[in-house]
Design a protein around this motif. Structure first.
Motif, PDB file in Angstrom:
ATOM      1  N   TYR A  27       0.824  -1.215   0.000  1.00 27.17           N
ATOM      2  CA  TYR A  27       0.000   0.000   0.000  1.00 27.17           C
ATOM      3  C   TYR A  27       0.858   1.265   0.000  1.00 27.17           C
ATOM      4  O   TYR A  27       0.362   2.368   0.191  1.00 27.17           O
ATOM      5  N   ASN A  76       3.782   2.242   1.857  1.00 26.15           N
ATOM      6  CA  ASN A  76       4.661   2.749   2.908  1.00 26.15           C
ATOM      7  C   ASN A  76       6.081   2.339   2.570  1.00 26.15           C
ATOM      8  O   ASN A  76       6.335   1.167   2.268  1.00 26.15           O
ATOM      9  N   TYR A 116       2.203  -5.576   5.017  1.00 23.90           N
ATOM     10  CA  TYR A 116       1.706  -4.312   5.536  1.00 23.90           C
ATOM     11  C   TYR A 116       1.638  -4.363   7.046  1.00 23.90           C
ATOM     12  O   TYR A 116       1.174  -5.370   7.570  1.00 23.90           O
ATOM     13  N   PRO A 117       1.990  -3.328   7.783  1.00 22.67           N
ATOM     14  CA  PRO A 117       2.624  -2.110   7.283  1.00 22.67           C
ATOM     15  C   PRO A 117       4.157  -2.188   7.355  1.00 22.67           C
ATOM     16  O   PRO A 117       4.717  -2.579   8.389  1.00 22.67           O
ATOM     17  N   HIS A 150       7.635  -0.797   8.097  1.00 20.42           N
ATOM     18  CA  HIS A 150       8.021   0.200   9.087  1.00 20.42           C
ATOM     19  C   HIS A 150       9.468  -0.004   9.467  1.00 20.42           C
ATOM     20  O   HIS A 150       9.935  -1.136   9.445  1.00 20.42           O
ATOM     21  N   ILE A 157       8.579   4.109   8.600  1.00 20.55           N
ATOM     22  CA  ILE A 157       8.030   4.693   7.386  1.00 20.55           C
ATOM     23  C   ILE A 157       8.713   6.030   7.113  1.00 20.55           C
ATOM     24  O   ILE A 157       8.679   6.927   7.943  1.00 20.55           O
ATOM     25  N   PHE A 208       4.988   7.988   3.329  1.00 16.00           N
ATOM     26  CA  PHE A 208       3.763   7.359   3.797  1.00 16.00           C
ATOM     27  C   PHE A 208       2.812   7.012   2.642  1.00 16.00           C
ATOM     28  O   PHE A 208       2.786   7.667   1.620  1.00 16.00           O
ATOM     29  N   GLN A 209       2.031   5.984   2.873  1.00 15.74           N
ATOM     30  CA  GLN A 209       1.127   5.408   1.876  1.00 15.74           C
ATOM     31  C   GLN A 209       0.179   6.397   1.212  1.00 15.74           C
ATOM     32  O   GLN A 209      -0.186   6.220   0.058  1.00 15.74           O
ATOM     33  N   HIS A 210      -0.227   7.429   1.940  1.00 17.46           N
ATOM     34  CA  HIS A 210      -1.239   8.327   1.364  1.00 17.46           C
ATOM     35  C   HIS A 210      -0.651   9.217   0.279  1.00 17.46           C
ATOM     36  O   HIS A 210      -1.378   9.992  -0.336  1.00 17.46           O
ATOM     37  N   ILE A 247       1.490   7.673  -2.103  1.00 21.78           N
ATOM     38  CA  ILE A 247       1.992   6.744  -3.126  1.00 21.78           C
ATOM     39  C   ILE A 247       0.817   6.073  -3.863  1.00 21.78           C
ATOM     40  O   ILE A 247      -0.044   5.461  -3.242  1.00 21.78           O
TER      41      ILE A 247
END
Lengths: 512, 512
Positions: free
Chosen positions: A175, A177, A213-214, A216, A218, A221-223, A225
């Motif tokens: 996702y 990270n 996931y996740p 780490h 990180i 961050f995923q939001h 990518i």
């Protein structure tokens, strides 16, 4: 062409874009607001993992003329720039603007793409072959070189609009990270890529270590990518951890290091002081010798800003310094320390030395020790070109460290291969004399005349202090007056000051 | 007025700003780009430390009508909102738009500022007195309530342009590096304030623990902070670490918790699953009972998303979960763990559940356990108003957790103080039934009819499964049919869905 504050003629337009002439550090205030990044909606359950580069390039809607970006934490071990650009070439795209943080000799396979029109120009540092090819006139448009923080400023302002950021990720989850401290291609921080992750219209992570996931720690961050592409190998560890990681054994360079440390000791050493030195042989020696003095005198530093090496990490773990700020790791000790030690802090490049921010780390630096290819009698420094005119190096953090540090020391030999390093006029101005305080050579030092306080502090030491012109004369007396580089009047690259103003240009070389 | 996707009439304009009606989760795509933040230049040597709030308010150039923001990590122990707003009031400013993440009973001193025109409206959560005063019509304009991530979206999009962000900082250095894990007013993460630090035109840190540079760890970095104001005390630790931090002892609520855990066990429990539960008494019990089952069955979770409590931290340190994502700490164990454990990760609220991003943590949630003031037979949930119409609570992360989690469980008693909680129609829709899966009460559960898979998974268990209407009828049979709230037709607050569409409005109460 207008003449800028360091006396260089610079055009007012490059690649159809207007640039202001350099007016002095902190003399050109920013205007307006940062560029807004593209808003995306991501519903639950969307699979970010894409099997091939070709597929992801289709997904992001790459078009001719667009801008793609890369970071250089994998340095001369990076496989990602080549694999992505070869895919782009094979898919038939043309006129791409390439906006990497830096390119290395390993990226020589991109040279044909300058010639065949895949790439129209590069905005980023070029160390080696791509700089050489650019000097020889093979780039369709004009290259733009910026410092580390200057690039952050440019992306933030929209001067570089990145359509697609391809982010090499030593570790990633499905996702998005990301971190650089784990995996077979570990490189330490991912600090260079943070501004791309935020500002690019589309973001693609490329990894050879896809973990559950996740992921780490990180770093990115995923939001931020959009896609994750697993590949066999993103890099060669031997090249990732390159750089001159041994202290110089040259008696000349050791002498330079000892003079530099003596200057620091007399002018700036006090409890809680801070410094930055790089990964070159002299810089490593300065770091080591400074550590010895600190240990002996019981002085602890507040922080070291890096480029981080084993020598810096050892000081951290010995308790000689409170905090290490890390924008780039040069060896595996640095990677491990970043992973394990909470006092070893990954610093976004926006924090490093962006003049158009609320204040970078460099603003807090007491001492910066930097190198040069040339220095002139106005204390101007060149790190980009060699004396034959070839563009072979990036700016790195040179400008912001010089501008930020209260004491900026340039360590250089008087001459190299019988070519004077101290000269009347540098081939290219990277950093203006106004932010340079002391030039240290094996024959002694020169102090910028505006820094009487330094001259005062050095009284009674055994360091030979010279007028800069005397150092030049010494160099010329040994090597002869240097030849002018043989260049045409065609501009092949622009050197921007960290605030985006034009400090100099680089000309095409003749008769190569 | 148009009717939205949950059947509520909503205006198309509030405070002169147009809002779209709620159309269903993920049904309103974003448009355009994020707002660009103001570019500032910060020369070396500028002193960021300012002695008084009055001086800093002058420095930032506050004007009538501007927007100021605050975070609520200090919760009901926060002194900063009151001290800043009192200074603003004393300096004579009017018509301020207040955009906090949330306000608490301790902020009751702001009520007179609604009445005297200092504050024209609040865009943020109001827990207690300010919500009550708003319900009674004392706010000049209409309040706007957003979820945690909805607020991030709004600031990013420019829907809320913050002129000055005042950031309470339990620890700060003189150059604006901030954290919340150290100092007498430690609160854990500073995650709520991150979007303000990036987007506000001016940023002011207020601290009672000014430490030598560089403060570390760093949650908010110096290059985003313009000023640092040291004060005596930013908060009262007793109020900062408030919340119901004991597991419920009520047999009714324990029963609800046990049913909820049984549903989780049957529907979602598997190695690597993930969950989020809050800090209420039932949620703590769910967390604890779930831990017991995981321990017994040898199941390890991949992550817990928080709101973090001791119960969560204990699971992390026992190895029952790999990672804790932390947007808010509820007790000192959580603060300490965030400071010391690298697997306890501070999550920017942009990462939490912003639908207009490349994907939030909530998108990866298997289970979300949430509360409610009311639930209706369409599975719509109210967390904002009480059944008498009073606006007394914020949205928190309710919307994004419900929308993101694969299994969303609402735990409620059938009735409270002889007022039905399960009803024909909620007073206010906070979260639409389309993202709610199971309602758990002490009498049994109701499953959203679109989730046949859940009904299937629960076959053969001893949990009583009812139609939601039957649960309502049970509640009505005990309490009688609930009275309609006595409200006027004046809209005093708007409830936005996390994507910025209008899901409901709140009306002024009558005869208070």
């Amino acid at each position: 062409m207008p003449v800028n504050a360091v006396g260089r003629e610079v055009p007012s337009e490059i690649n159809g874009v207007r640039f202001k002439p350099f007016a002095g550090d902190m003399k050109t205030p920013p205007e307006g607001r940062r560029a807004g990044s593209l808003i995306r909606m991501t519903p639950r359950g969307r699979n970010k993992v894409v099997k091939s580069l070709k597929e992801v390039i289709k997904n992001v809607g790459l078009e001719d003329g667009m801008t793609v970006s890369f970071h250089h934490h994998l340095r001369n071990g990076d496989f990602v720039v080549n694999m992505v650009m070869k895919t782009i070439e094979k898919m038939g795209f043309k006129n791409i603007r390439l906006a990497p943080t830096a390119l290395f000799p390993i990226h020589e396979p991109l040279v044909p793409m300058l010639k065949n029109g895949t790439i129209r120009r590069i905005e980023g540092s070029m160390n080696g072959p791509l700089g050489k090819a650019t000097s020889e006139g093979y780039m369709k448009e004009t290259a733009i070189l910026r410092s580390h923080s200057g690039r952050v400023r440019a992306i933030e302002s929209g001067e570089i609009h990145v359509d697609v950021a391809f982010i090499a990720a030593p570790t990633a989850d499905a996702y998005g990270n990301l971190n650089g401290v784990d995996g077979p291609s570990a490189c330490g921080p991912l600090a260079y890529a943070m501004v791309d992750a935020y500002h690019a219209d589309h973001t693609v992570a490329i990894t050879d270590n896809l973990v559950p996931y996740p992921a780490h720690p990180i770093s990115i961050f995923q939001h931020q990518i959009d896609y994750v592409v697993p590949v066999d190998k993103i890099g060669d560890p031997a090249g990732i951890m390159s750089g001159t990681l041994r202290i110089t054994t040259s008696p000349t360079r050791l002498k330079i290091a000892r003079y530099a440390v003596k200057v620091i000791e007399k002018v700036a050493l006090k409890p809680g002081f801070s410094f930055q030195a790089g990964a070159g042989g002299v810089s490593l020696a300065v770091t080591k010798f400074l550590g010895d003095i600190m240990r002996k005198r019981g002085i602890k530093a507040s922080f070291i800003n890096g480029g981080v090496t084993k020598y810096v990490v050892d000081m951290l773990h010995e308790g000689l310094v409170d905090v290490v700020f890390d924008g780039q790791a040069f060896d595996l000790d640095a990677v491990r320390s970043l992973k394990e030690d909470p006092n070893h802090i990954e610093t976004p490049l926006a924090m490093y030395g962006n003049p158009y921010s609320s204040g970078g780390v460099v603003n807090m630096l007491d001492v910066g020790v930097l190198g040069a290819t040339e220095v002139d009698i106005d204390f101007n420094v060149n790190v980009n070109t060699h004396s034959d005119g070839y563009l072979l190096h990036g700016i790195g953090g040179h400008q912001e460290v010089a501008a930020g540090a209260a004491l900026t020391i340039i360590t250089v030999p008087l001459y190299r291969y019988r070519v004077p390093v101290i000269r009347e006029r540098v081939t290219t101005v990277t950093t203006p004399g106004e932010v340079v305080d002391v030039i240290v050579t094996e024959r002694g030092i020169a102090v910028n005349p505006k820094r009487d306080d330094i001259l005062e502090a050095l009284k009674g030491t055994d360091i030979p202090v010279w007028d800069i012109e005397d150092l030049m004369k010494k160099a010329y007396s040994i090597c002869g007056r240097p030849e002018e580089p043989k260049t045409t009047d065609e501009i092949i690259a622009a050197i921007l000051w960290r605030d985006g103003t034009l400090i100099d240009v680089v000309y095409k070389v003749k008769n190569h």
